[in-house]
Scaffold this motif. Structure first.
Motif, mmCIF file in Angstrom:
data_model
loop_
_atom_site.group_PDB
_atom_site.id
_atom_site.type_symbol
_atom_site.label_atom_id
_atom_site.label_comp_id
_atom_site.label_asym_id
_atom_site.label_seq_id
_atom_site.Cartn_x
_atom_site.Cartn_y
_atom_site.Cartn_z
ATOM 1 N N LEU A 227 -61.534 13.295 88.648
ATOM 2 C CA LEU A 227 -60.303 13.990 89.789
ATOM 3 C C LEU A 227 -59.245 12.908 89.856
ATOM 4 O O LEU A 227 -59.338 11.785 89.938
ATOM 5 C CB LEU A 227 -60.843 14.305 91.100
ATOM 6 C CG LEU A 227 -61.848 15.256 91.350
ATOM 7 C CD1 LEU A 227 -62.241 15.642 92.528
ATOM 8 C CD2 LEU A 227 -60.825 16.837 90.709
ATOM 9 N N PRO A 228 -58.118 13.178 89.812
ATOM 10 C CA PRO A 228 -57.097 12.419 89.931
ATOM 11 C C PRO A 228 -57.143 11.720 91.463
ATOM 12 O O PRO A 228 -57.473 12.331 92.421
ATOM 13 C CB PRO A 228 -55.728 12.984 89.928
ATOM 14 C CG PRO A 228 -56.116 14.556 90.178
ATOM 15 C CD PRO A 228 -57.512 14.612 89.869
ATOM 16 N N THR A 229 -56.347 10.349 91.553
ATOM 17 C CA THR A 229 -56.446 9.961 92.984
ATOM 18 C C THR A 229 -55.224 9.763 93.483
ATOM 19 O O THR A 229 -55.102 9.099 94.661
ATOM 20 C CB THR A 229 -56.850 8.248 92.531
ATOM 21 O OG1 THR A 229 -55.970 7.911 91.796
ATOM 22 C CG2 THR A 229 -58.459 8.366 92.136
ATOM 23 N N GLN B 27 -49.309 17.912 93.506
ATOM 24 C CA GLN B 27 -48.731 18.316 92.098
ATOM 25 C C GLN B 27 -49.632 18.646 91.083
ATOM 26 O O GLN B 27 -49.465 19.763 90.380
ATOM 27 C CB GLN B 27 -47.810 17.179 91.673
ATOM 28 C CG GLN B 27 -46.701 16.793 92.748
ATOM 29 C CD GLN B 27 -46.886 16.201 93.745
ATOM 30 O OE1 GLN B 27 -48.302 15.523 93.911
ATOM 31 N NE2 GLN B 27 -46.038 15.513 94.261
ATOM 32 N N VAL B 28 -51.060 17.932 91.081
ATOM 33 C CA VAL B 28 -52.053 18.559 90.051
ATOM 34 C C VAL B 28 -52.468 19.558 90.400
ATOM 35 O O VAL B 28 -52.716 20.446 89.592
ATOM 36 C CB VAL B 28 -52.894 17.176 89.788
ATOM 37 C CG1 VAL B 28 -54.011 17.418 89.014
ATOM 38 C CG2 VAL B 28 -52.390 15.856 89.651
ATOM 39 N N GLU C 71 -61.154 20.687 97.810
ATOM 40 C CA GLU C 71 -62.358 20.010 98.704
ATOM 41 C C GLU C 71 -61.920 18.678 98.973
ATOM 42 O O GLU C 71 -62.491 17.848 99.872
ATOM 43 C CB GLU C 71 -63.505 20.176 97.793
ATOM 44 C CG GLU C 71 -64.213 21.429 97.774
ATOM 45 C CD GLU C 71 -65.382 21.540 96.763
ATOM 46 O OE1 GLU C 71 -65.701 20.400 96.156
ATOM 47 O OE2 GLU C 71 -65.962 22.730 96.818
ATOM 48 N N THR C 72 -60.788 18.170 98.360
ATOM 49 C CA THR C 72 -60.091 16.895 98.668
ATOM 50 C C THR C 72 -59.836 16.815 99.994
ATOM 51 O O THR C 72 -59.177 17.798 100.417
ATOM 52 C CB THR C 72 -59.185 16.089 97.370
ATOM 53 O OG1 THR C 72 -57.940 17.088 97.654
ATOM 54 C CG2 THR C 72 -59.717 16.229 96.299
ATOM 55 N N PRO C 73 -59.623 15.629 100.570
ATOM 56 C CA PRO C 73 -59.005 15.438 102.119
ATOM 57 C C PRO C 73 -57.628 15.731 102.218
ATOM 58 O O PRO C 73 -57.320 16.527 103.203
ATOM 59 C CB PRO C 73 -59.290 14.075 102.342
ATOM 60 C CG PRO C 73 -60.392 13.417 101.572
ATOM 61 C CD PRO C 73 -60.298 14.295 100.388
ATOM 62 N N GLU C 74 -56.963 15.547 101.128
ATOM 63 C CA GLU C 74 -55.473 15.959 101.000
ATOM 64 C C GLU C 74 -55.279 17.422 101.353
ATOM 65 O O GLU C 74 -54.316 17.719 101.861
ATOM 66 C CB GLU C 74 -54.879 15.265 99.848
ATOM 67 C CG GLU C 74 -54.849 13.765 99.749
ATOM 68 C CD GLU C 74 -56.008 13.096 99.247
ATOM 69 O OE1 GLU C 74 -55.981 12.080 98.728
ATOM 70 O OE2 GLU C 74 -57.227 14.224 98.969
ATOM 71 N N LEU D 220 -55.396 22.995 103.887
ATOM 72 C CA LEU D 220 -55.583 24.451 103.895
ATOM 73 C C LEU D 220 -56.432 24.752 105.443
ATOM 74 O O LEU D 220 -56.068 25.850 106.177
ATOM 75 C CB LEU D 220 -56.598 24.672 103.044
ATOM 76 C CG LEU D 220 -56.201 24.583 101.535
ATOM 77 C CD1 LEU D 220 -57.161 24.553 100.547
ATOM 78 C CD2 LEU D 220 -55.220 25.699 101.218
ATOM 79 N N VAL D 221 -57.119 23.877 105.960
ATOM 80 C CA VAL D 221 -57.710 24.175 107.519
ATOM 81 C C VAL D 221 -56.556 24.455 108.202
ATOM 82 O O VAL D 221 -56.768 25.338 109.353
ATOM 83 C CB VAL D 221 -58.567 23.006 107.734
ATOM 84 C CG1 VAL D 221 -59.341 23.165 109.161
ATOM 85 C CG2 VAL D 221 -59.833 23.201 106.766
ATOM 86 N N GLY D 222 -55.865 23.319 108.410
ATOM 87 C CA GLY D 222 -54.756 23.406 109.404
ATOM 88 C C GLY D 222 -53.895 24.672 109.194
ATOM 89 O O GLY D 222 -53.494 25.223 110.269
#
Length: 151
Positions: A92-94, A99-100, A118-121, A126-128
């Motif tokens: 996965l990109p960091t 953008q990815v 599933e990444t925090p970013e 999405l949750v917010g």
């Protein structure tokens, strides 16, 4: 002087048959994605059969070529390298996660889309968004009515 030989300028527009021939002769393809140059293998590009890349590089390619014979995808290629890296290694990109993610959605690479969500970013966003929309009175009903009116 040039008896028996026809000289002509190269024709840079490959037909589907020529592109198919170019694909079948070499498992390595040269890509020009919006001016960014990449090299990859057909097996990497076809890794996820339901993806747009697998469709573009099927037996009958659905992609045009640039003046140098590289397969051309008319899209900003700034983040295509991260998509290609995922296809190669599932890494996965960091950075540039959003953008990815947009590129993954565009190319319909479902495993990458799912893992990026599933990444925090992205997960936090999405949750917010879901929490916000759940507090908007009658949001779902209003959006459905709005969509129906526009069709």
């Amino acid at each position: 002087m040039f008896r028996g030989r026809k000289m002509s300028l190269p024709d840079y527009k490959m037909t589907g048959k020529q592109a198919s021939s170019a694909i079948s002769h070499s498992p390595v393809v040269q890509l020009n994605v919006g001016g960014h140059l990449f090299s990859s293998t057909l097996s990497t590009l076809r890794k996820h059969p339901d993806s747009k890349l697998a469709e573009l590089f099927s037996i009958q390619p659905k992609v045009s070529t640039d003046a140098q014979g590289r397969f051309f995808i008319d899209r900003d290629g700034s983040h295509f390298g991260a998509v290609l890296e995922f296809l190669r290694s599932e890494k996965l990109p960091t950075e540039n996660i959003q953008q990815v993610y947009k590129e993954a959605v565009h190319y319909n690479i479902k495993p990458l889309v799912k893992r990026l969500e599933e990444t925090p970013e992205l997960f936090g966003e999405l949750v917010g968004r879901q929490q916000f929309l759940s507090r908007v009175p009658h949001y779902k009903e209003n959006i459905e009515v709005s969509i129906l009116r526009n069709h």
